[in-house]
Design an enzyme around this catalytic site. Sequence first.
Site, PDB file in Angstrom:
ATOM      1  CE  LYS A 196     -32.507  -1.847   3.422  1.00  0.00           C
ATOM      2  NZ  LYS A 196     -31.628  -1.853   2.226  1.00  0.00           N
ATOM      3  CB  THR A 254     -27.431   3.732   7.827  1.00  0.00           C
ATOM      4  OG1 THR A 254     -28.358   2.796   7.278  1.00  0.00           O
ATOM      5  CG2 THR A 254     -26.946   4.641   6.721  1.00  0.00           C
TER       6      THR A 254
END
Length: 451
Positions: A196, A254
């Site tokens: 990530k 996100t």
Amino acid sequence: MIEALFVAGVDLFRMNFSHGDHEGHRKVLERIRKVEAHYNHPIGIVADLQGPKLRIGKFKNDSIALEHGQSFRFDSDSALGDEKRVYLPHREVLDSMEVGSRIFLDDGKVRIEITNKGDGYLEGVVQSGAALSNNKGFNIPGVILPIPALTEKDKLDLQAALDMDVDWIAQSFVQKPEDVQEAKDLIQGRAALMAKIEKPSALACLQEIIALADGVMLARGDLGVEIPPENVPSVQKDVIRQVRDTGKPVVVATQMLESMITNARPTRAEASDVATAVYDGADCVMLSAETAVGAYPVRSVEMMDRIAQRTEADHTYLEMMEAARPEALNTSSDAITTAAYYVAQDVDARLIVNYTMSGSTALRTARQRPEVPILCLTPDLKAARRLMLSYGVHTVHDEKGVEDFTGPARHAADIGVTKGFLEKGDRFIMTAGVPFGVSGSTNILRIGKVE
């Protein structure tokens, strides 16, 4: 609900190990596998590790009011805080920060610049923000913290996730290549690793991180707090391009349809954001709270699916994919998959079929971003599940397989028709390796036709 989400278009489910317990995650995984078995269609499962969570302590009255320009102190005293100070239970943060550094709290709503540093404390001036409450998280832009990406909790969660036989491990708080290598050493090939990208320090060594990881997630939440907002779009494009060039999958995540947590329709800006990720060449776009706790989970998936399909049907999208097409990797297998892309265009093929053991051939084909679907036939169920992350790849767990090159075309045609990709008279491109069943041996391209 899991079945409804799958039918609406979900290819992978993400289990967030920041919440819940191992038994709860195991039950969710079992439900997903039941849906997979019912539809006889591979489903990928991602275990997302929490990573170190940087949080302040608590206040006497649970929250405080702040004023612009006031002084505020972070220290190692565990006593309840007030309008002047708060406990910061991370000694390494107190030691790493310098005068002039900034600390962003509560997703950047409160910003404080450090003006003084001493043994076990930091003093700063409030630049923005009006309130602060208990246990809020914080970010420190521009500072590499001497904190391991894998906490003790992460290591326990990782082992539990591997025991559940998840397909991907998403690693949080990656700052440097060594963080990825540590996770790889623990996983030992039992799952694919997704790094990530949510720390600016990771951007400084992105190529090394990509080389070690099996895939990348651009987690724009924390990253968007730590870098200027105006930099996020260009960083997104650059990360996607670099990951795509290697042939590995990249996820954009996100706040993609954030307003659909409470509203039945997204904003025009959110629809544009999802489309931009598709235009940029992402393999996968991810929903978070929209499907985890939102009021319209199925509608959110349907909306994201509609946006992605509409974007990919745009002639501008096809032009952008062609303009950004990666160069060949100078291997025989890559030469075959590159040729398959161009031959599919020349003969107006409706489908590209990859026979593969490990899934590497399908990854190389996805790297080309072909205009037609990719049908991946593999005897390895884990490979089939992992490939659900990749662009345009429709996987079939094909236990039967083939033993020589006289039957694969008919076999592929039958599956293509059954799955709705082909009709009588359609052409398709097929790649395979001889000898069959040997990983990394893709060396044959064939034009097939449904009789």
